[in-house]
Scaffold this motif. Structure first.
Motif, PDB file in Angstrom:
ATOM      1  N   GLN A 178      -2.887  50.336  16.963  1.00 33.46           N
ATOM      2  CA  GLN A 178      -3.678  50.513  18.180  1.00 33.46           C
ATOM      3  C   GLN A 178      -4.280  51.912  18.153  1.00 33.46           C
ATOM      4  OE1 GLN A 178      -0.366  50.029  21.074  1.00 33.46           O
ATOM      5  NE2 GLN A 178      -0.654  52.175  21.566  1.00 33.46           N
ATOM      6  N   LYS A 222      -6.832  46.894  28.234  1.00 34.53           N
ATOM      7  CA  LYS A 222      -6.393  47.019  26.845  1.00 34.53           C
ATOM      8  C   LYS A 222      -5.773  48.382  26.589  1.00 34.53           C
ATOM      9  CE  LYS A 222      -8.140  46.875  22.087  1.00 34.53           C
ATOM     10  NZ  LYS A 222      -9.346  46.655  21.237  1.00 34.53           N
ATOM     11  N   LYS A 225      -2.346  48.683  28.266  1.00 36.55           N
ATOM     12  CA  LYS A 225      -1.322  47.961  27.498  1.00 36.55           C
ATOM     13  C   LYS A 225      -0.857  48.796  26.303  1.00 36.55           C
ATOM     14  CE  LYS A 225      -1.168  43.968  29.742  1.00 36.55           C
ATOM     15  NZ  LYS A 225       0.055  43.501  30.441  1.00 36.55           N
ATOM     16  N   GLN A 226      -1.811  49.444  25.639  1.00 34.78           N
ATOM     17  CA  GLN A 226      -1.461  50.288  24.497  1.00 34.78           C
ATOM     18  C   GLN A 226      -0.643  51.500  24.946  1.00 34.78           C
ATOM     19  OE1 GLN A 226      -4.860  51.263  22.056  1.00 34.78           O
ATOM     20  NE2 GLN A 226      -5.467  49.120  21.816  1.00 34.78           N
TER      21      GLN A 226
END
Length: 316
Positions: A178, A222, A225-226
């Motif tokens: 990521q 996104k 979440k990372q």
């Protein structure tokens, strides 16, 4: 100075056609030539891969990895799996370094053989105006506890581009595929292992500040979440070494507040409730370390503990 010392230079690239040649020119034209140049095209959709191949066609030191987009962490994982160097160096595809950087670093390594060498940097904007710079006082630190203490208290920037590190320090390191938080995750683990740190005054690294860069993007689902993934890993890693908890606590507090504030704005109040409950549990673990922190960290931590929803509501 030994010419046998090999640096593995890892360059992650994602849609950097406008800046990539400047970066690659600063690497292939180094005065010290014993380099393994690993360029990772992380799923670029512009002309980055074409530029990479052009350089690879004329320089046999270049190793090209062309892969689907998985973020900076994924690029590092794949590059480290093939790296053969004695020391690892990272250079972002939109940044560049001084042409004598590896020659000077090799000289220092031949004298001190430090596990990590940290150097300064300049940041510059699209008009090539220097917006900030940081210079270190030259210092050699020995012993893991001393290295950790100095790193967390005296080095303001976690960027792994601002240091070279012995390859052996990366053995079994935890990485995530990521973008968010990778430098913090790597630096934490490297300095948990390093037995020596050499700081030098050279401003070798030049950071290009651009608004559309990955690191400056706003937090969307996104990215949050990372951030949650990184937060989980930092807690896990620090649980094996309770004495370093106080060093990463400001990062953990800030990440928790960002994550909770995002879900508050998304009106996911179930998630908010869970995060607040979890934070209160962790606060008990953080309390002793918190007393040793700067007052700004203490204020943020306590404010969020006492008034989490109000804090989320007014946080930008």
């Amino acid at each position: 100075m030994s010419k046998d010392l090999l640096f593995s230079v890892i360059i992650p690239v994602y849609n950097m056609e406008l800046y990539l040649e400047r970066c690659l020119d600063s690497i292939v034209n180094q005065s010290y030539t014993n380099l393994e140049i690993i360029i990772v095209n992380d799923g670029s959709v512009d002309n980055s891969l074409r530029i990479i191949k052009k350089y690879a066609d004329t320089d046999n030191r270049i190793v090209v990895i062309d892969k689907i987009n998985e973020g900076i962490g994924g690029a590092y994982i794949d590059a480290l799996s093939v790296a053969k160097g004695d020391y690892i160096s990272f250079v972002d595809g939109d940044d560049y370094v001084d042409l004598d950087m590896y020659e000077v670093l090799a000289q220092h390594i031949s004298e001190k053989k430090a596990d990590v060498i940290q150097f300064g940097y300049q940041s510059f904007d699209s008009n090539d105006v220097v917006t900030f710079e940081h210079v270190f006082e030259e210092k050699y630190i020995v012993g893991n506890k001393n290295v950790e203490n100095y790193y967390y208290n005296k080095i303001p920037h976690p960027s792994i581009g601002l240091k070279v590190m012995k390859k052996e320090l990366f053995q079994d390191i935890v990485l995530l595929r990521q973008n968010v938080g990778i430098d913090v995750l790597v630096s934490l683990q490297i300095f948990m292992r390093a037995e020596s740190l050499l700081l030098i005054k050279n401003k070798f690294y030049h950071i290009f500040i651009r608004e559309q860069s990955v690191s400056r993007a706003k937090y969307d689902e996104k990215k949050v979440k990372q951030l949650e993934n990184i937060r989980k890993e930092l807690f896990q890693i620090s649980s094996t070494r309770p004495e370093i908890f106080k060093y990463i606590m400001p990062t953990l507090i800030n990440e928790t507040i960002i994550i909770t504030s995002y879900y508050y704005k998304m009106r996911d109040y179930t998630k908010v409730k869970y995060l607040i409950k979890e934070y209160r549990t962790y606060f008990k673990l953080m309390y002793k370390s918190l007393l040793l922190s700067r007052w700004q960290v203490q204020l943020k931590a306590v404010s969020f503990l006492l008034f989490p929803r109000i804090y989320c509501k007014f946080k930008k």
